[in-house]
Design a protein around this motif. Structure first.
Motif, PDB file in Angstrom:
ATOM      1  N   ASP A  67       0.832  -1.206   0.000  1.00 31.23           N
ATOM      2  CA  ASP A  67       0.000   0.000   0.000  1.00 31.23           C
ATOM      3  C   ASP A  67       0.868   1.259   0.000  1.00 31.23           C
ATOM      4  OD1 ASP A  67      -2.220  -1.631   0.021  1.00 31.23           O
ATOM      5  OD2 ASP A  67      -2.611  -1.367   2.174  1.00 31.23           O
ATOM      6  N   PHE A  68       1.950   1.240   0.770  1.00 31.71           N
ATOM      7  CA  PHE A  68       2.859   2.382   0.844  1.00 31.71           C
ATOM      8  C   PHE A  68       3.485   2.669  -0.520  1.00 31.71           C
ATOM      9  CE2 PHE A  68       7.255   3.929   1.655  1.00 31.71           C
ATOM     10  CZ  PHE A  68       6.922   5.204   2.111  1.00 31.71           C
ATOM     11  N   ILE A  69       3.937   1.617  -1.191  1.00 34.14           N
ATOM     12  CA  ILE A  69       4.556   1.779  -2.507  1.00 34.14           C
ATOM     13  C   ILE A  69       3.545   2.277  -3.537  1.00 34.14           C
ATOM     14  CG2 ILE A  69       5.481   0.463  -4.478  1.00 34.14           C
ATOM     15  CD1 ILE A  69       6.878  -1.372  -2.441  1.00 34.14           C
ATOM     16  N   SER A  70       2.330   1.759  -3.466  1.00 33.19           N
ATOM     17  CA  SER A  70       1.365   1.919  -4.548  1.00 33.19           C
ATOM     18  C   SER A  70       0.396   3.080  -4.424  1.00 33.19           C
ATOM     19  CB  SER A  70       0.543   0.634  -4.684  1.00 33.19           C
ATOM     20  OG  SER A  70       1.378  -0.480  -4.831  1.00 33.19           O
ATOM     21  N   SER A  71       0.136   3.525  -3.218  1.00 38.83           N
ATOM     22  CA  SER A  71      -0.972   4.467  -3.046  1.00 38.83           C
ATOM     23  C   SER A  71      -0.521   5.857  -2.597  1.00 38.83           C
ATOM     24  CB  SER A  71      -1.962   3.918  -2.013  1.00 38.83           C
ATOM     25  OG  SER A  71      -2.977   4.866  -1.765  1.00 38.83           O
ATOM     26  N   PRO A  72      -0.824   6.866  -3.405  1.00 38.88           N
ATOM     27  CA  PRO A  72      -0.537   8.236  -2.966  1.00 38.88           C
ATOM     28  C   PRO A  72      -1.391   8.639  -1.764  1.00 38.88           C
ATOM     29  CG  PRO A  72      -1.343   8.195  -5.239  1.00 38.88           C
ATOM     30  CD  PRO A  72      -1.338   6.787  -4.743  1.00 38.88           C
ATOM     31  N   ASP A  73      -2.477   7.898  -1.525  1.00 36.44           N
ATOM     32  CA  ASP A  73      -3.367   8.165  -0.391  1.00 36.44           C
ATOM     33  C   ASP A  73      -3.031   7.299   0.828  1.00 36.44           C
ATOM     34  OD1 ASP A  73      -4.846  10.006  -1.928  1.00 36.44           O
ATOM     35  OD2 ASP A  73      -6.001   8.355  -2.800  1.00 36.44           O
ATOM     36  N   GLU A  76      -0.522   5.761   7.219  1.00 35.90           N
ATOM     37  CA  GLU A  76       0.383   4.983   8.056  1.00 35.90           C
ATOM     38  C   GLU A  76      -0.408   4.205   9.110  1.00 35.90           C
ATOM     39  OE1 GLU A  76       4.164   5.844  10.973  1.00 35.90           O
ATOM     40  OE2 GLU A  76       3.770   7.207   9.301  1.00 35.90           O
ATOM     41  N   MET A  77      -0.029   2.934   9.270  1.00 39.05           N
ATOM     42  CA  MET A  77      -0.648   2.098  10.292  1.00 39.05           C
ATOM     43  C   MET A  77      -0.055   2.442  11.662  1.00 39.05           C
ATOM     44  SD  MET A  77      -0.757  -1.511   8.125  1.00 39.05           S
ATOM     45  CE  MET A  77      -0.896  -2.547   9.553  1.00 39.05           C
ATOM     46  N   ARG A  78      -0.798   2.145  12.715  1.00 37.69           N
ATOM     47  CA  ARG A  78      -0.320   2.390  14.079  1.00 37.69           C
ATOM     48  C   ARG A  78       0.541   1.213  14.534  1.00 37.69           C
ATOM     49  NH1 ARG A  78      -5.181   2.157  17.314  1.00 37.69           N
ATOM     50  NH2 ARG A  78      -5.734   0.784  15.627  1.00 37.69           N
ATOM     51  N   TRP A  79       1.692   1.529  15.102  1.00 39.26           N
ATOM     52  CA  TRP A  79       2.586   0.503  15.650  1.00 39.26           C
ATOM     53  C   TRP A  79       2.403   0.472  17.154  1.00 39.26           C
ATOM     54  CZ3 TRP A  79       5.277  -3.572  14.374  1.00 39.26           C
ATOM     55  CH2 TRP A  79       6.153  -4.108  15.323  1.00 39.26           C
ATOM     56  N   PRO A  80       2.252  -0.697  17.726  1.00 34.52           N
ATOM     57  CA  PRO A  80       2.208  -2.034  17.130  1.00 34.52           C
ATOM     58  C   PRO A  80       0.798  -2.546  16.849  1.00 34.52           C
ATOM     59  CG  PRO A  80       2.479  -2.240  19.493  1.00 34.52           C
ATOM     60  CD  PRO A  80       2.410  -0.766  19.197  1.00 34.52           C
ATOM     61  N   GLU A  81      -0.217  -1.786  17.270  1.00 36.37           N
ATOM     62  CA  GLU A  81      -1.598  -2.285  17.243  1.00 36.37           C
ATOM     63  C   GLU A  81      -2.033  -2.846  15.897  1.00 36.37           C
ATOM     64  OE1 GLU A  81      -1.278   1.279  19.983  1.00 36.37           O
ATOM     65  OE2 GLU A  81      -0.744   0.894  17.906  1.00 36.37           O
TER      66      GLU A  81
END
Length: 161
Positions: A67-73, A76-81
């Motif tokens: 998702d990070f590589i592919s999506s301009p939108d 960020e996920m919450r770490w560690p949850e």
């Protein structure tokens, strides 16, 4: 100095081997192929996660990188949850998770194989990062946790309790 076409293809080949675990490491596919299903929710001293936690964590982290590589939108996920599951699972969900991990890994490999993608160019929405960097992170992540899974598999296959 830019890589020539042959060097680029060699690099892509090695990245794919690193993602899949081929050559230098046991593969994720081999470790989970005959994993003792009665042990997917068990833990052992020294490793704080069950096999289920490791596999689902690997799947989530890999999906996050895609998702990070592919999506301009990208958000960020919450770490560690957001990176670790809560609670136990069943055999069906375990198998679905493995299938999703393998499908997503194929998606990463397609990105690496795509000669129209410059692996070293900054990611448009994250210019401090490159696809090459993200692939290396995933390969290392896969290798580390696959090793943990192998350790757990050996423990559980030798101890039927």
């Amino acid at each position: 100095m830019p890589l020539n076409q042959i060097e680029t293809q060699v690099l892509r080949k090695h990245l794919i081997e690193s993602l899949s675990g081929e050559k230098a490491h046991i593969t994720f596919d081999r470790v989970v192929a005959d994993f003792p299903l009665e042990a997917i929710n068990k833990k052992v001293p020294g490793i704080p996660h069950s096999p289920w936690f490791l596999v689902e964590h690997m799947r989530r982290a890999q999906r996050d990188i895609i998702d990070f590589i592919s999506s301009p939108d990208y958000r960020e996920m919450r770490w560690p949850e957001d990176y670790w599951p809560v609670g136990d699972t069943d055999k069906s969900t375990w198998n679905q998770c493995i299938d999703s991990f393998i499908t997503d890994r194929k998606e990463l490999i397609r990105i690496v194989e795509d000669n129209s993608i410059n692996l070293f160019a900054p990611i448009a929405h994250a210019p401090d990062y490159t696809i090459f960097r993200e692939i290396i992170i995933m390969a290392n992540h896969h290798s580390y946790h696959t090793g943990q899974l192998l350790y757990l598999k050996r423990v559980f296959k030798s101890d039927p309790t």
